[in-house]
Design a protein around this motif. Structure first.
Motif, PDB file in Angstrom:
ATOM      1  N   ALA A  28      36.187  42.974  46.390  1.00 45.66           N
ATOM      2  CA  ALA A  28      35.737  42.177  47.530  1.00 45.66           C
ATOM      3  C   ALA A  28      36.969  41.775  48.326  1.00 45.66           C
ATOM      4  O   ALA A  28      37.835  41.066  47.825  1.00 45.66           O
ATOM      5  N   CYS A  29      37.068  42.269  49.558  1.00 45.14           N
ATOM      6  CA  CYS A  29      38.302  42.086  50.323  1.00 45.14           C
ATOM      7  C   CYS A  29      38.013  41.450  51.677  1.00 45.14           C
ATOM      8  O   CYS A  29      37.242  41.989  52.472  1.00 45.14           O
ATOM      9  N   SER A  30      38.630  40.304  51.910  1.00 43.96           N
ATOM     10  CA  SER A  30      38.479  39.593  53.179  1.00 43.96           C
ATOM     11  C   SER A  30      39.540  39.998  54.198  1.00 43.96           C
ATOM     12  O   SER A  30      39.433  39.664  55.370  1.00 43.96           O
ATOM     13  N   GLY A  31      40.579  40.685  53.719  1.00 47.00           N
ATOM     14  CA  GLY A  31      41.724  40.976  54.555  1.00 47.00           C
ATOM     15  C   GLY A  31      42.855  39.992  54.364  1.00 47.00           C
ATOM     16  O   GLY A  31      43.926  40.146  54.959  1.00 47.00           O
ATOM     17  N   GLY A  32      42.630  38.953  53.536  1.00 48.55           N
ATOM     18  CA  GLY A  32      43.681  38.000  53.224  1.00 48.55           C
ATOM     19  C   GLY A  32      44.647  38.569  52.196  1.00 48.55           C
ATOM     20  O   GLY A  32      44.394  39.614  51.583  1.00 48.55           O
ATOM     21  N   ALA A  33      45.747  37.855  51.978  1.00 52.88           N
ATOM     22  CA  ALA A  33      46.783  38.343  51.058  1.00 52.88           C
ATOM     23  C   ALA A  33      46.255  38.475  49.634  1.00 52.88           C
ATOM     24  O   ALA A  33      46.593  39.436  48.930  1.00 52.88           O
ATOM     25  N   PRO A 168      40.510  38.687  38.227  1.00 53.06           N
ATOM     26  CA  PRO A 168      41.723  38.996  37.449  1.00 53.06           C
ATOM     27  C   PRO A 168      42.955  38.190  37.839  1.00 53.06           C
ATOM     28  O   PRO A 168      43.919  38.170  37.071  1.00 53.06           O
ATOM     29  N   LEU A 169      42.963  37.555  39.009  1.00 51.76           N
ATOM     30  CA  LEU A 169      44.206  36.964  39.524  1.00 51.76           C
ATOM     31  C   LEU A 169      44.327  35.466  39.291  1.00 51.76           C
ATOM     32  O   LEU A 169      45.168  34.813  39.915  1.00 51.76           O
ATOM     33  N   LEU A 170      43.548  34.909  38.389  1.00 53.45           N
ATOM     34  CA  LEU A 170      43.563  33.452  38.197  1.00 53.45           C
ATOM     35  C   LEU A 170      44.888  32.938  37.630  1.00 53.45           C
ATOM     36  O   LEU A 170      45.141  31.736  37.682  1.00 53.45           O
ATOM     37  N   ASN A 171      45.710  33.816  37.110  1.00 49.93           N
ATOM     38  CA  ASN A 171      47.024  33.391  36.614  1.00 49.93           C
ATOM     39  C   ASN A 171      48.141  33.655  37.618  1.00 49.93           C
ATOM     40  O   ASN A 171      49.313  33.421  37.320  1.00 49.93           O
ATOM     41  N   LEU A 172      47.793  34.145  38.812  1.00 46.04           N
ATOM     42  CA  LEU A 172      48.780  34.393  39.855  1.00 46.04           C
ATOM     43  C   LEU A 172      48.599  33.380  40.980  1.00 46.04           C
ATOM     44  O   LEU A 172      47.504  32.859  41.194  1.00 46.04           O
ATOM     45  N   SER A 173      49.674  33.114  41.696  1.00 44.26           N
ATOM     46  CA  SER A 173      49.636  32.157  42.805  1.00 44.26           C
ATOM     47  C   SER A 173      49.509  32.890  44.136  1.00 44.26           C
ATOM     48  O   SER A 173      49.657  34.111  44.218  1.00 44.26           O
ATOM     49  N   ARG A 174      49.275  32.121  45.196  1.00 45.52           N
ATOM     50  CA  ARG A 174      49.222  32.724  46.531  1.00 45.52           C
ATOM     51  C   ARG A 174      50.584  33.295  46.928  1.00 45.52           C
ATOM     52  O   ARG A 174      50.652  34.325  47.602  1.00 45.52           O
ATOM     53  N   SER A 175      51.643  32.642  46.516  1.00 49.05           N
ATOM     54  CA  SER A 175      52.966  33.195  46.826  1.00 49.05           C
ATOM     55  C   SER A 175      53.156  34.539  46.131  1.00 49.05           C
ATOM     56  O   SER A 175      53.821  35.432  46.662  1.00 49.05           O
ATOM     57  N   ASP A 176      52.559  34.716  44.953  1.00 47.33           N
ATOM     58  CA  ASP A 176      52.617  36.010  44.264  1.00 47.33           C
ATOM     59  C   ASP A 176      51.887  37.089  45.062  1.00 47.33           C
ATOM     60  O   ASP A 176      52.396  38.197  45.240  1.00 47.33           O
ATOM     61  N   THR A 177      50.692  36.771  45.540  1.00 48.30           N
ATOM     62  CA  THR A 177      49.923  37.790  46.263  1.00 48.30           C
ATOM     63  C   THR A 177      50.597  38.138  47.589  1.00 48.30           C
ATOM     64  O   THR A 177      50.579  39.298  48.016  1.00 48.30           O
ATOM     65  N   GLU A 178      51.210  37.156  48.228  1.00 47.38           N
ATOM     66  CA  GLU A 178      51.920  37.450  49.481  1.00 47.38           C
ATOM     67  C   GLU A 178      53.145  38.331  49.215  1.00 47.38           C
ATOM     68  O   GLU A 178      53.457  39.225  50.015  1.00 47.38           O
ATOM     69  N   ALA A 179      53.807  38.104  48.087  1.00 43.55           N
ATOM     70  CA  ALA A 179      54.960  38.944  47.730  1.00 43.55           C
ATOM     71  C   ALA A 179      54.518  40.386  47.505  1.00 43.55           C
ATOM     72  O   ALA A 179      55.221  41.337  47.888  1.00 43.55           O
ATOM     73  N   ILE A 180      53.351  40.567  46.879  1.00 41.32           N
ATOM     74  CA  ILE A 180      52.831  41.924  46.662  1.00 41.32           C
ATOM     75  C   ILE A 180      52.543  42.599  47.997  1.00 41.32           C
ATOM     76  O   ILE A 180      52.909  43.760  48.220  1.00 41.32           O
ATOM     77  N   CYS A 181      51.889  41.872  48.894  1.00 43.62           N
ATOM     78  CA  CYS A 181      51.556  42.449  50.208  1.00 43.62           C
ATOM     79  C   CYS A 181      52.814  42.782  51.009  1.00 43.62           C
ATOM     80  O   CYS A 181      52.876  43.823  51.678  1.00 43.62           O
ATOM     81  N   GLU A 182      53.802  41.918  50.935  1.00 49.56           N
ATOM     82  CA  GLU A 182      55.053  42.176  51.662  1.00 49.56           C
ATOM     83  C   GLU A 182      55.736  43.428  51.117  1.00 49.56           C
ATOM     84  O   GLU A 182      56.257  44.254  51.884  1.00 49.56           O
ATOM     85  N   HIS A 183      55.712  43.571  49.791  1.00 46.58           N
ATOM     86  CA  HIS A 183      56.369  44.734  49.183  1.00 46.58           C
ATOM     87  C   HIS A 183      55.709  46.031  49.634  1.00 46.58           C
ATOM     88  O   HIS A 183      56.396  47.031  49.896  1.00 46.58           O
ATOM     89  N   TYR A 184      54.369  46.025  49.719  1.00 50.08           N
ATOM     90  CA  TYR A 184      53.644  47.238  50.080  1.00 50.08           C
ATOM     91  C   TYR A 184      53.321  47.301  51.576  1.00 50.08           C
ATOM     92  O   TYR A 184      52.553  48.159  52.007  1.00 50.08           O
ATOM     93  N   GLN A 185      53.929  46.402  52.348  1.00 50.89           N
ATOM     94  CA  GLN A 185      53.815  46.397  53.809  1.00 50.89           C
ATOM     95  C   GLN A 185      52.360  46.361  54.271  1.00 50.89           C
ATOM     96  O   GLN A 185      51.951  47.085  55.187  1.00 50.89           O
ATOM     97  N   LEU A 186      51.582  45.503  53.612  1.00 47.23           N
ATOM     98  CA  LEU A 186      50.190  45.303  54.001  1.00 47.23           C
ATOM     99  C   LEU A 186      50.109  44.119  54.962  1.00 47.23           C
ATOM    100  O   LEU A 186      50.797  43.108  54.788  1.00 47.23           O
ATOM    101  N   GLN A 187      49.307  44.245  55.976  1.00 46.62           N
ATOM    102  CA  GLN A 187      49.151  43.195  56.976  1.00 46.62           C
ATOM    103  C   GLN A 187      47.930  42.340  56.624  1.00 46.62           C
ATOM    104  O   GLN A 187      46.800  42.799  56.752  1.00 46.62           O
ATOM    105  N   TRP A 188      48.205  41.154  56.150  1.00 42.34           N
ATOM    106  CA  TRP A 188      47.078  40.299  55.779  1.00 42.34           C
ATOM    107  C   TRP A 188      46.730  39.333  56.906  1.00 42.34           C
ATOM    108  O   TRP A 188      47.534  39.044  57.789  1.00 42.34           O
ATOM    109  N   TRP A 189      45.511  38.834  56.813  1.00 35.56           N
ATOM    110  CA  TRP A 189      44.958  37.937  57.826  1.00 35.56           C
ATOM    111  C   TRP A 189      44.890  36.531  57.259  1.00 35.56           C
ATOM    112  O   TRP A 189      44.461  36.332  56.112  1.00 35.56           O
TER     113      TRP A 189
END
Length: 339
Positions: A28-33, A168-189
């Protein structure tokens, strides 16, 4: 992948543990990080050739709530990124949000979103849906439960698994997900509603949590997440106990569907178990999950109130204590709407 952030490896492992290797999994993807990071980790398993999650089929579902002028553009961009990650199938579903809902806009959006998820599962033949709630969402949920005076289950926060839904991501933070998106050059909303203080969850996120961290402890989020885990374990145990005790206290229902619980034995149970057994009886009679206030009123019938009831519960269920010199004496009677 050696250069990927450690959060990605953690996300990949967590996703692998929750995928159905024999069915279609939908991200389920909203386009957010958060949800794009989840999609990236799931895509790794989708393309994997060996191992327990080999060839796990992963698709995507994008829900358009049509609540802001850019929703069509955001949904289209999200679909494009999911397809670039190799997910298949990827579909957009519209969510109906009732602006007049008495539950408020956040709850109405959530209801519409989950209806869309279930429709997607049926139409695409999916067995699981992966949701991108993070540790930050968990912390906010615990504070919401505290603010509302909710019980142990609410303080337990967001479950990692319920029905076909996995988080699955309940042990990760928002800063973690943003770091993943930045690494893979994904544009989040960034959804502007997430910073709108008119919504209680947004107010907790942008004002209350930062204030508490400044004034109390910088490790507050970790402490609240730990509280959720402890509360979840406690709630699971008490609910398991109640489910074991419920059939022991239950007598055979009558032809009208009324349920009867043995009053003396129910009274002997601890309050936490007693309330859960009553809630199970209400659900078995076709009612909704009772509020604490109504459960407390029903519990008074068990513990010695002069009144024999009835107490009205959610779903038009009525509960009363059997009166003296009647066949129901010594019993708590739960009557369904047709009873």
């Amino acid at each position: 992948m050696s250069g990927a952030p450690s959060a990605w490896h953690a996300a990949r492992r967590a996703v692998g543990e929750m995928l159905d290797p024999h069915g279609l999994n939908l991200v389920a993807c909203s386009g957010g990080a958060d949800s794009l990071a989840l999609a990236t980790a799931a895509a790794w398993h989708h393309h994997r050739a060996t191992g327990p999650s080999a060839a796990a089929q992963v698709g995507g579902v994008v829900v358009d709530h049509d609540l802001h002028p850019d929703s069509v553009e955001v949904a289209g961009r999200t679909v494009s990124q999911l397809k670039k990650l190799g997910l298949e199938p990827v579909r957009i579903y519209s969510a109906h949000v009732d602006p007049e809902s008495p539950l408020g806009p956040e709850a109405a959006a959530r209801t519409g979103r989950y209806q869309a998820f279930r429709k997607a599962m049926v139409e695409l033949g999916a067995s699981r849906i992966l949701l991108a709630h993070t540790k930050d969402d968990q912390v906010e949920q615990v504070l919401l439960g505290l603010a509302r005076g909710s019980g142990t289950r609410s303080l337990a926060g967001i479950p990692s698994a319920r029905g076909p839904f996995r988080r699955p991501l309940l042990n990760l933070s928002r800063s973690d997900t943003e770091a993943i998106c930045e690494h893979y050059q994904l544009q989040w909303w960034n959804d502007p509603a997430n910073a709108d203080p008119r919504f209680l969850r947004s107010k907790i996120r942008t004002e209350i949590l930062p204030y508490l961290e400044r004034e109390l402890s910088g490790s507050l989020r970790e402490s609240l997440a730990r509280t959720a885990k402890i509360a979840a374990d406690d709630a699971d145990y008490m609910e398991s106990q109640a489910k074991d005790i419920f059939p022991v206290l239950l007598e055979d229902p009558d032809p009208n569907g009324a349920l009867r619980l043995k009053l003396k034995a129910l009274r002997a149970e601890p309050p936490a178990i007693r309330r859960r057994v009553i809630a199970l009886a209400v659900a078995a009679a076709g009612g909704a999950n009772p509020s604490f206030e109504r459960l407390s009123a029903a519990e008074k019938l068990v513990t010695g109130s002069r009144s024999t009831g009835p107490v009205e519960m959610e779903g038009h269920i009525r509960i009363h204590r059997g009166a003296r010199q009647t066949p129901d004496y010594g019993k708590l009677v739960i009557v369904p709407p047709s009873g």
